[in-house]
Design a protein around this motif. Structure first.
Motif, PDB file in Angstrom:
ATOM      1  N   TYR A  93      24.218 -68.389 -19.862  1.00 58.34           N
ATOM      2  CA  TYR A  93      23.422 -67.179 -20.038  1.00 58.34           C
ATOM      3  C   TYR A  93      24.175 -66.185 -20.914  1.00 58.34           C
ATOM      4  CZ  TYR A  93      20.370 -68.632 -16.154  1.00 58.34           C
ATOM      5  OH  TYR A  93      19.490 -69.294 -15.350  1.00 58.34           O
ATOM      6  N   GLY A  94      23.432 -65.483 -21.749  1.00 53.33           N
ATOM      7  CA  GLY A  94      24.033 -64.467 -22.604  1.00 53.33           C
ATOM      8  C   GLY A  94      23.509 -64.558 -24.023  1.00 53.33           C
ATOM      9  N   LYS A  95      24.304 -64.094 -24.952  1.00 54.24           N
ATOM     10  CA  LYS A  95      23.908 -64.032 -26.363  1.00 54.24           C
ATOM     11  C   LYS A  95      24.647 -65.074 -27.206  1.00 54.24           C
ATOM     12  CE  LYS A  95      21.542 -60.046 -26.074  1.00 54.24           C
ATOM     13  NZ  LYS A  95      20.376 -60.232 -25.285  1.00 54.24           N
ATOM     14  N   LYS A  96      24.914 -66.235 -26.606  1.00 53.41           N
ATOM     15  CA  LYS A  96      25.595 -67.296 -27.341  1.00 53.41           C
ATOM     16  C   LYS A  96      24.655 -68.446 -27.697  1.00 53.41           C
ATOM     17  CE  LYS A  96      29.570 -70.331 -27.174  1.00 53.41           C
ATOM     18  NZ  LYS A  96      30.713 -70.810 -26.413  1.00 53.41           N
ATOM     19  N   TYR A  97      23.713 -68.770 -26.801  1.00 54.10           N
ATOM     20  CA  TYR A  97      22.835 -69.913 -26.995  1.00 54.10           C
ATOM     21  C   TYR A  97      21.381 -69.472 -27.132  1.00 54.10           C
ATOM     22  CZ  TYR A  97      26.887 -72.424 -25.273  1.00 54.10           C
ATOM     23  OH  TYR A  97      28.151 -72.915 -25.108  1.00 54.10           O
TER      24      TYR A  97
ATOM     25  N   SER B 136      10.221 -76.776 -19.644  1.00 53.06           N
ATOM     26  CA  SER B 136      11.562 -77.334 -19.829  1.00 53.06           C
ATOM     27  C   SER B 136      12.311 -76.561 -20.913  1.00 53.06           C
ATOM     28  CB  SER B 136      11.466 -78.814 -20.201  1.00 53.06           C
ATOM     29  OG  SER B 136      12.746 -79.360 -20.362  1.00 53.06           O
ATOM     30  N   ARG B 137      13.533 -76.176 -20.609  1.00 55.58           N
ATOM     31  CA  ARG B 137      14.359 -75.391 -21.543  1.00 55.58           C
ATOM     32  C   ARG B 137      15.654 -76.142 -21.841  1.00 55.58           C
ATOM     33  NH1 ARG B 137      15.952 -70.021 -18.812  1.00 55.58           N
ATOM     34  NH2 ARG B 137      15.656 -68.956 -20.791  1.00 55.58           N
ATOM     35  N   GLU B 138      16.054 -76.099 -23.073  1.00 57.20           N
ATOM     36  CA  GLU B 138      17.341 -76.636 -23.503  1.00 57.20           C
ATOM     37  C   GLU B 138      18.079 -75.510 -24.224  1.00 57.20           C
ATOM     38  OE1 GLU B 138      18.416 -79.820 -22.942  1.00 57.20           O
ATOM     39  OE2 GLU B 138      16.538 -80.316 -21.942  1.00 57.20           O
ATOM     40  N   THR B 139      19.350 -75.713 -24.462  1.00 50.38           N
ATOM     41  CA  THR B 139      20.101 -74.735 -25.238  1.00 50.38           C
ATOM     42  C   THR B 139      20.705 -75.415 -26.449  1.00 50.38           C
ATOM     43  OG1 THR B 139      22.140 -75.135 -23.999  1.00 50.38           O
ATOM     44  CG2 THR B 139      20.718 -73.344 -23.227  1.00 50.38           C
ATOM     45  N   GLY B 140      20.861 -74.645 -27.487  1.00 50.64           N
ATOM     46  CA  GLY B 140      21.557 -75.094 -28.674  1.00 50.64           C
ATOM     47  C   GLY B 140      22.602 -74.055 -29.011  1.00 50.64           C
ATOM     48  N   GLY B 141      23.607 -74.458 -29.749  1.00 52.54           N
ATOM     49  CA  GLY B 141      24.615 -73.495 -30.153  1.00 52.54           C
ATOM     50  C   GLY B 141      24.007 -72.454 -31.060  1.00 52.54           C
ATOM     51  N   THR B 142      24.791 -71.535 -31.487  1.00 51.15           N
ATOM     52  CA  THR B 142      24.289 -70.532 -32.404  1.00 51.15           C
ATOM     53  C   THR B 142      23.564 -71.269 -33.514  1.00 51.15           C
ATOM     54  OG1 THR B 142      26.163 -69.152 -31.883  1.00 51.15           O
ATOM     55  CG2 THR B 142      24.947 -68.602 -33.877  1.00 51.15           C
ATOM     56  N   PRO B 143      22.293 -70.932 -33.743  1.00 53.11           N
ATOM     57  CA  PRO B 143      21.513 -71.722 -34.708  1.00 53.11           C
ATOM     58  C   PRO B 143      22.166 -71.784 -36.086  1.00 53.11           C
ATOM     59  CG  PRO B 143      20.093 -70.278 -33.479  1.00 53.11           C
ATOM     60  CD  PRO B 143      21.507 -69.903 -33.122  1.00 53.11           C
ATOM     61  N   ASN B 144      22.760 -72.897 -36.360  1.00 52.95           N
ATOM     62  CA  ASN B 144      23.386 -73.162 -37.637  1.00 52.95           C
ATOM     63  C   ASN B 144      23.005 -74.591 -37.982  1.00 52.95           C
ATOM     64  OD1 ASN B 144      25.172 -74.183 -39.585  1.00 52.95           O
ATOM     65  ND2 ASN B 144      26.726 -72.672 -39.040  1.00 52.95           N
ATOM     66  N   LEU B 145      22.089 -74.766 -38.893  1.00 46.80           N
ATOM     67  CA  LEU B 145      21.542 -76.089 -39.164  1.00 46.80           C
ATOM     68  C   LEU B 145      22.559 -77.068 -39.724  1.00 46.80           C
ATOM     69  CD1 LEU B 145      18.029 -75.099 -40.517  1.00 46.80           C
ATOM     70  CD2 LEU B 145      18.708 -75.668 -38.198  1.00 46.80           C
TER      71      LEU B 145
ATOM     72  N   THR C 298      13.612 -71.400 -30.569  1.00 46.24           N
ATOM     73  CA  THR C 298      12.878 -70.149 -30.410  1.00 46.24           C
ATOM     74  C   THR C 298      13.835 -69.033 -30.820  1.00 46.24           C
ATOM     75  OG1 THR C 298      13.554 -69.634 -28.133  1.00 46.24           O
ATOM     76  CG2 THR C 298      11.633 -71.100 -28.422  1.00 46.24           C
ATOM     77  N   ASP C 299      13.326 -67.828 -30.874  1.00 47.50           N
ATOM     78  CA  ASP C 299      14.166 -66.685 -31.224  1.00 47.50           C
ATOM     79  C   ASP C 299      14.776 -66.029 -29.985  1.00 47.50           C
ATOM     80  OD1 ASP C 299      15.246 -64.986 -33.234  1.00 47.50           O
ATOM     81  OD2 ASP C 299      13.849 -63.422 -32.612  1.00 47.50           O
ATOM     82  N   SER C 300      14.618 -66.653 -28.818  1.00 48.44           N
ATOM     83  CA  SER C 300      15.072 -66.053 -27.560  1.00 48.44           C
ATOM     84  C   SER C 300      16.454 -66.567 -27.157  1.00 48.44           C
ATOM     85  CB  SER C 300      14.079 -66.379 -26.438  1.00 48.44           C
ATOM     86  OG  SER C 300      12.818 -65.847 -26.727  1.00 48.44           O
ATOM     87  N   TRP C 301      17.264 -65.630 -26.652  1.00 47.93           N
ATOM     88  CA  TRP C 301      18.559 -66.002 -26.101  1.00 47.93           C
ATOM     89  C   TRP C 301      18.354 -66.692 -24.764  1.00 47.93           C
ATOM     90  CZ3 TRP C 301      22.373 -66.018 -29.341  1.00 47.93           C
ATOM     91  CH2 TRP C 301      22.392 -65.102 -30.388  1.00 47.93           C
ATOM     92  N   TYR C 302      19.262 -67.572 -24.411  1.00 45.09           N
ATOM     93  CA  TYR C 302      19.186 -68.281 -23.137  1.00 45.09           C
ATOM     94  C   TYR C 302      19.615 -67.333 -22.026  1.00 45.09           C
ATOM     95  CZ  TYR C 302      19.503 -72.133 -19.827  1.00 45.09           C
ATOM     96  OH  TYR C 302      19.304 -72.968 -18.757  1.00 45.09           O
ATOM     97  N   GLU C 303      18.615 -66.764 -21.368  1.00 49.97           N
ATOM     98  CA  GLU C 303      18.812 -65.802 -20.291  1.00 49.97           C
ATOM     99  C   GLU C 303      18.030 -66.283 -19.072  1.00 49.97           C
ATOM    100  OE1 GLU C 303      20.721 -63.191 -20.326  1.00 49.97           O
ATOM    101  OE2 GLU C 303      21.000 -62.657 -22.423  1.00 49.97           O
ATOM    102  N   PRO C 304      18.378 -65.794 -17.868  1.00 56.06           N
ATOM    103  CA  PRO C 304      17.593 -66.193 -16.696  1.00 56.06           C
ATOM    104  C   PRO C 304      16.209 -65.558 -16.733  1.00 56.06           C
ATOM    105  CG  PRO C 304      19.214 -64.543 -16.088  1.00 56.06           C
ATOM    106  CD  PRO C 304      19.476 -64.912 -17.527  1.00 56.06           C
ATOM    107  N   TYR C 305      15.233 -66.242 -16.142  1.00 54.10           N
ATOM    108  CA  TYR C 305      13.901 -65.654 -15.982  1.00 54.10           C
ATOM    109  C   TYR C 305      13.991 -64.484 -15.010  1.00 54.10           C
ATOM    110  CZ  TYR C 305      11.577 -69.649 -18.209  1.00 54.10           C
ATOM    111  OH  TYR C 305      11.142 -70.597 -19.097  1.00 54.10           O
ATOM    112  N   ASP C 306      13.041 -63.555 -15.084  1.00 54.80           N
ATOM    113  CA  ASP C 306      12.969 -62.453 -14.129  1.00 54.80           C
ATOM    114  C   ASP C 306      12.931 -63.008 -12.715  1.00 54.80           C
ATOM    115  OD1 ASP C 306      12.983 -60.500 -16.071  1.00 54.80           O
ATOM    116  OD2 ASP C 306      10.802 -60.262 -16.111  1.00 54.80           O
TER     117      ASP C 306
ATOM    118  N   GLY D 272      10.271 -77.971 -25.983  1.00 50.22           N
ATOM    119  CA  GLY D 272       9.369 -79.024 -26.434  1.00 50.22           C
ATOM    120  C   GLY D 272       9.799 -80.458 -26.260  1.00 50.22           C
ATOM    121  N   GLY D 273      11.077 -80.709 -26.109  1.00 49.95           N
ATOM    122  CA  GLY D 273      11.503 -82.101 -26.010  1.00 49.95           C
ATOM    123  C   GLY D 273      11.387 -82.818 -27.344  1.00 49.95           C
ATOM    124  N   ALA D 274      11.766 -84.079 -27.358  1.00 51.11           N
ATOM    125  CA  ALA D 274      11.802 -84.862 -28.596  1.00 51.11           C
ATOM    126  C   ALA D 274      11.148 -86.224 -28.378  1.00 51.11           C
ATOM    127  CB  ALA D 274      13.249 -85.052 -29.038  1.00 51.11           C
TER     128      ALA D 274
END
Length: 168
Positions: free
Chosen positions: A116-120, A139-148, A99-107, A125-127
């Protein structure tokens, strides 16, 4: 690279909230209480088809039916049994999506996370190898800075605003 491709195609990556709405299995409006009174929202479901896990409707670790023995990705054209209430395919299992969203906590989340922050970025969706817990809409996962080239954990889906003629 995913965001650059989407921009080249005249589209963009969905936000986490847009992804979750598209994955929702209900179009039923409900009133929810907020600090300022009540507001309309859509009833939320656990999976794109509803609240009960159905392994025949997801390309995940526990899948059943014609594709039970197949390991790997299914084509998007695999049939509408994988669709959400909005008609969006493969929102549970198959391929996780940026997604285009940074990994931040929900309200309202008081928890702390070093992620949390502007790194991930958030991946949803899962796999095809994910358990029923990992293919839930929330369900949420994190990925590194999107670099394919360096981080190939997820694919992506592009979105665009509807054309004027589609809004009527």
């Amino acid at each position: 690279e995913a965001a650059a491709y989407a921009a080249w195609a005249g589209k963009r990556l969905p936000t986490e909230q847009e992804w979750e709405k598209a994955a929702n299995g209900s179009l039923t409006p409900v009133l929810i209480q907020s600090r300022d009174g009540y507001t309309d929202a859509l009833e939320k479901t656990v999976y794109p088809w509803g609240n009960a896990f159905d392994p025949s409707r997801c390309n995940g670790l526990e899948k059943t039916g014609n594709d039970a023995g197949r390991k790997g990705y299914l084509p998007v054209s695999a049939g509408n049994r994988f669709d959400s209430a909005w008609g969006v395919s493969h929102m549970a299992g198959n391929a996780p999506e940026w997604t285009d969203s940074w990994y931040e906590p929900y309200d309202g989340n008081k928890g702390k996370s070093s992620r949390y922050g502007k790194k991930y970025k958030v991946i949803r969706g899962g796999a095809w190898y994910s358990s029923r817990e990992k293919v839930r809409i929330t369900s949420r996962e994190t990925g590194g800075t999107p670099n394919l080239d360096d981080d190939v954990i997820a694919g992506f889906r592009c979105v665009r605003m509807p054309l004027e003629q589609d809004r009527r």
